[in-house]
Design a protein around this motif. Structure first.
Motif, PDB file in Angstrom:
ATOM      1  N   ARG A 187     -75.507  61.735 -25.856  1.00  0.00           N
ATOM      2  CA  ARG A 187     -74.458  61.341 -24.903  1.00  0.00           C
ATOM      3  C   ARG A 187     -73.929  59.945 -25.223  1.00  0.00           C
ATOM      4  O   ARG A 187     -72.716  59.703 -25.147  1.00  0.00           O
ATOM      5  CB  ARG A 187     -74.997  61.399 -23.476  1.00  0.00           C
ATOM      6  CG  ARG A 187     -75.157  62.825 -22.943  1.00  0.00           C
ATOM      7  CD  ARG A 187     -75.373  62.820 -21.436  1.00  0.00           C
ATOM      8  NE  ARG A 187     -76.625  62.169 -21.073  1.00  0.00           N
ATOM      9  CZ  ARG A 187     -77.797  62.789 -20.986  1.00  0.00           C
ATOM     10  NH1 ARG A 187     -77.861  64.089 -21.240  1.00  0.00           N
ATOM     11  NH2 ARG A 187     -78.881  62.142 -20.642  1.00  0.00           N
ATOM     12  N   MET A 225     -71.631  60.205 -28.127  1.00  0.00           N
ATOM     13  CA  MET A 225     -70.327  60.761 -27.761  1.00  0.00           C
ATOM     14  C   MET A 225     -69.452  59.695 -27.112  1.00  0.00           C
ATOM     15  O   MET A 225     -68.257  59.594 -27.385  1.00  0.00           O
ATOM     16  CB  MET A 225     -70.520  61.943 -26.824  1.00  0.00           C
ATOM     17  CG  MET A 225     -71.146  63.163 -27.481  1.00  0.00           C
ATOM     18  SD  MET A 225     -71.412  64.507 -26.300  1.00  0.00           S
ATOM     19  CE  MET A 225     -69.719  64.903 -25.836  1.00  0.00           C
ATOM     20  N   ASP A 226     -70.061  58.890 -26.239  1.00  0.00           N
ATOM     21  CA  ASP A 226     -69.306  57.815 -25.581  1.00  0.00           C
ATOM     22  C   ASP A 226     -68.773  56.809 -26.602  1.00  0.00           C
ATOM     23  O   ASP A 226     -67.684  56.252 -26.443  1.00  0.00           O
ATOM     24  CB  ASP A 226     -70.195  57.086 -24.566  1.00  0.00           C
ATOM     25  CG  ASP A 226     -70.541  57.951 -23.360  1.00  0.00           C
ATOM     26  OD1 ASP A 226     -69.830  58.949 -23.128  1.00  0.00           O
ATOM     27  OD2 ASP A 226     -71.528  57.631 -22.663  1.00  0.00           O
ATOM     28  N   GLY A 267     -68.068  57.562 -29.653  1.00  0.00           N
ATOM     29  CA  GLY A 267     -67.231  58.234 -30.643  1.00  0.00           C
ATOM     30  C   GLY A 267     -67.941  58.439 -31.964  1.00  0.00           C
ATOM     31  O   GLY A 267     -67.303  58.785 -32.972  1.00  0.00           O
ATOM     32  N   PHE A 284     -70.664  60.603 -32.412  1.00  0.00           N
ATOM     33  CA  PHE A 284     -71.074  61.994 -32.549  1.00  0.00           C
ATOM     34  C   PHE A 284     -69.967  62.909 -32.030  1.00  0.00           C
ATOM     35  O   PHE A 284     -69.247  62.551 -31.087  1.00  0.00           O
ATOM     36  CB  PHE A 284     -72.354  62.279 -31.769  1.00  0.00           C
ATOM     37  CG  PHE A 284     -73.552  61.494 -32.218  1.00  0.00           C
ATOM     38  CD1 PHE A 284     -73.669  61.050 -33.531  1.00  0.00           C
ATOM     39  CD2 PHE A 284     -74.574  61.198 -31.328  1.00  0.00           C
ATOM     40  CE1 PHE A 284     -74.773  60.332 -33.950  1.00  0.00           C
ATOM     41  CE2 PHE A 284     -75.684  60.478 -31.725  1.00  0.00           C
ATOM     42  CZ  PHE A 284     -75.787  60.036 -33.042  1.00  0.00           C
ATOM     43  N   SER A 285     -69.870  64.070 -32.614  1.00  0.00           N
ATOM     44  CA  SER A 285     -68.885  65.054 -32.176  1.00  0.00           C
ATOM     45  C   SER A 285     -69.601  66.356 -31.843  1.00  0.00           C
ATOM     46  O   SER A 285     -69.844  67.192 -32.710  1.00  0.00           O
ATOM     47  CB  SER A 285     -67.849  65.292 -33.286  1.00  0.00           C
ATOM     48  OG  SER A 285     -66.909  66.282 -32.893  1.00  0.00           O
ATOM     49  N   VAL A 286     -69.975  66.503 -30.569  1.00  0.00           N
ATOM     50  CA  VAL A 286     -70.648  67.721 -30.104  1.00  0.00           C
ATOM     51  C   VAL A 286     -70.006  68.163 -28.792  1.00  0.00           C
ATOM     52  O   VAL A 286     -69.412  67.351 -28.080  1.00  0.00           O
ATOM     53  CB  VAL A 286     -72.165  67.489 -29.895  1.00  0.00           C
ATOM     54  CG1 VAL A 286     -72.832  67.040 -31.177  1.00  0.00           C
ATOM     55  CG2 VAL A 286     -72.416  66.479 -28.785  1.00  0.00           C
ATOM     56  N   ARG A 287     -70.145  69.422 -28.464  1.00  0.00           N
ATOM     57  CA  ARG A 287     -69.525  69.961 -27.253  1.00  0.00           C
ATOM     58  C   ARG A 287     -70.505  70.047 -26.091  1.00  0.00           C
ATOM     59  O   ARG A 287     -70.112  70.029 -24.932  1.00  0.00           O
ATOM     60  CB  ARG A 287     -68.936  71.339 -27.546  1.00  0.00           C
ATOM     61  CG  ARG A 287     -67.807  71.314 -28.570  1.00  0.00           C
ATOM     62  CD  ARG A 287     -67.342  72.720 -28.920  1.00  0.00           C
ATOM     63  NE  ARG A 287     -66.812  73.417 -27.752  1.00  0.00           N
ATOM     64  CZ  ARG A 287     -66.440  74.696 -27.769  1.00  0.00           C
ATOM     65  NH1 ARG A 287     -66.575  75.396 -28.885  1.00  0.00           N
ATOM     66  NH2 ARG A 287     -65.967  75.264 -26.680  1.00  0.00           N
ATOM     67  N   THR A 345     -77.644  70.102 -27.055  1.00  0.00           N
ATOM     68  CA  THR A 345     -77.783  69.614 -28.420  1.00  0.00           C
ATOM     69  C   THR A 345     -79.117  68.903 -28.616  1.00  0.00           C
ATOM     70  O   THR A 345     -79.728  68.985 -29.683  1.00  0.00           O
ATOM     71  CB  THR A 345     -76.622  68.665 -28.783  1.00  0.00           C
ATOM     72  OG1 THR A 345     -75.393  69.388 -28.720  1.00  0.00           O
ATOM     73  CG2 THR A 345     -76.786  68.101 -30.189  1.00  0.00           C
ATOM     74  N   GLY A 390     -72.030  66.223 -36.124  1.00  0.00           N
ATOM     75  CA  GLY A 390     -70.669  65.960 -36.576  1.00  0.00           C
ATOM     76  C   GLY A 390     -70.512  64.621 -37.257  1.00  0.00           C
ATOM     77  O   GLY A 390     -69.461  63.975 -37.125  1.00  0.00           O
ATOM     78  N   VAL A 391     -71.549  64.189 -37.982  1.00  0.00           N
ATOM     79  CA  VAL A 391     -71.483  62.907 -38.696  1.00  0.00           C
ATOM     80  C   VAL A 391     -71.444  63.170 -40.192  1.00  0.00           C
ATOM     81  O   VAL A 391     -71.772  64.265 -40.663  1.00  0.00           O
ATOM     82  CB  VAL A 391     -72.686  62.001 -38.350  1.00  0.00           C
ATOM     83  CG1 VAL A 391     -72.679  61.651 -36.880  1.00  0.00           C
ATOM     84  CG2 VAL A 391     -74.005  62.670 -38.739  1.00  0.00           C
TER      85      VAL A 391
END
Length: 226
Positions: free
Chosen positions: A144, A147-148, A150, A152-155, A160, A205-206
């Protein structure tokens, strides 16, 4: 008049049973372990066992919970520094996990044959999800944060974390099997680590090279002590 229980003494005796169970599981396997052997190793009568555990399966649950809690505490300590970027938090987590195993390297190597025998199938079956329950929230929090930022790119960040644990646990099993095979080469082990590292990077997503699942020095330490 109700009997007063000394909480400290009770906890110490309970831990003695858990320590005895851990030793017997590591040396002969859970299926072959008897309550009588547990009591003898703990230095008490067989009847005393049931003051602390309802059954042998109940003791196993307690042993697994203790091991999982100890590992989570170790990993949480590695993440205590505030303000670290998520990628560094992840690396701290992975390094702490690898270091915890390396510190117990000789014991773990001696355990491998018994650990993967049928007599410990139930222990492995129960241990895996319990460890995941303790580790996944730590990894989900890191995801998390990433993601905040930017990074990591996960849904699905919460799920995860558990996916990452599953990959780590599967790598552990893969390496365990490789270490048990006399013909295994260092190249095969390195390729296995590289494949799982690639999988984790893709999940997050790295770019390639962003994650070091097992650093080369740690891997060399494992292989050089064969």
């Amino acid at each position: 008049m109700a009997r007063t229980v000394n909480a400290t003494a009770y906890a110490a005796r309970r831990d003695a049973f858990l320590d005895a169970a851990q030793h017997l599981i590591e040396t002969k396997g859970y299926a072959q372990m008897s309550v009588q052997e547990l009591a003898e190793r703990a230095g008490v009568s067989q009847g005393a066992f049931y003051h602390y555990f309802d059954s042998k399966p109940a003791l196993l649950e307690a042993l697994i919970e203790r091991a999982a809690a100890q590992l989570r505490a170790h990993l949480s300590t590695a993440l205590e520094e505030p303000g670290l970027p998520a990628v560094q938090q992840l690396q701290r987590f992975l390094s702490a996990l690898a270091g915890w195993k390396l510190a117990r390297r000789d014991a773990l190597m001696a355990l491998l044959t018994v650990w993967y025998c049928d007599d410990n199938a139930l222990v492995r079956q129960k241990m895996r999800p319990r460890l995941a329950d303790h580790m996944a929230p730590l990894l989900s929090a890191i995801v998390r944060s990433g993601m905040d930022e930017g990074a990591f790119s996960v849904r699905h960040p919460d799920q995860t974390g558990r996916v990452l644990v599953a990959l780590i646990q599967d790598l552990n099993d893969t390496l365990g099997e490789l270490f048990l095979t006399d013909r295994t080469t260092a190249v095969e082990i390195e390729h296995a680590v590289a494949a799982y590292t690639d999988a984790i990077e893709r999940v997050l997503g790295v770019s390639a090279g962003s994650v070091t699942l097992v650093d080369p020095t740690t891997l060399h330490d494992w292989l050089s002590k064969e």
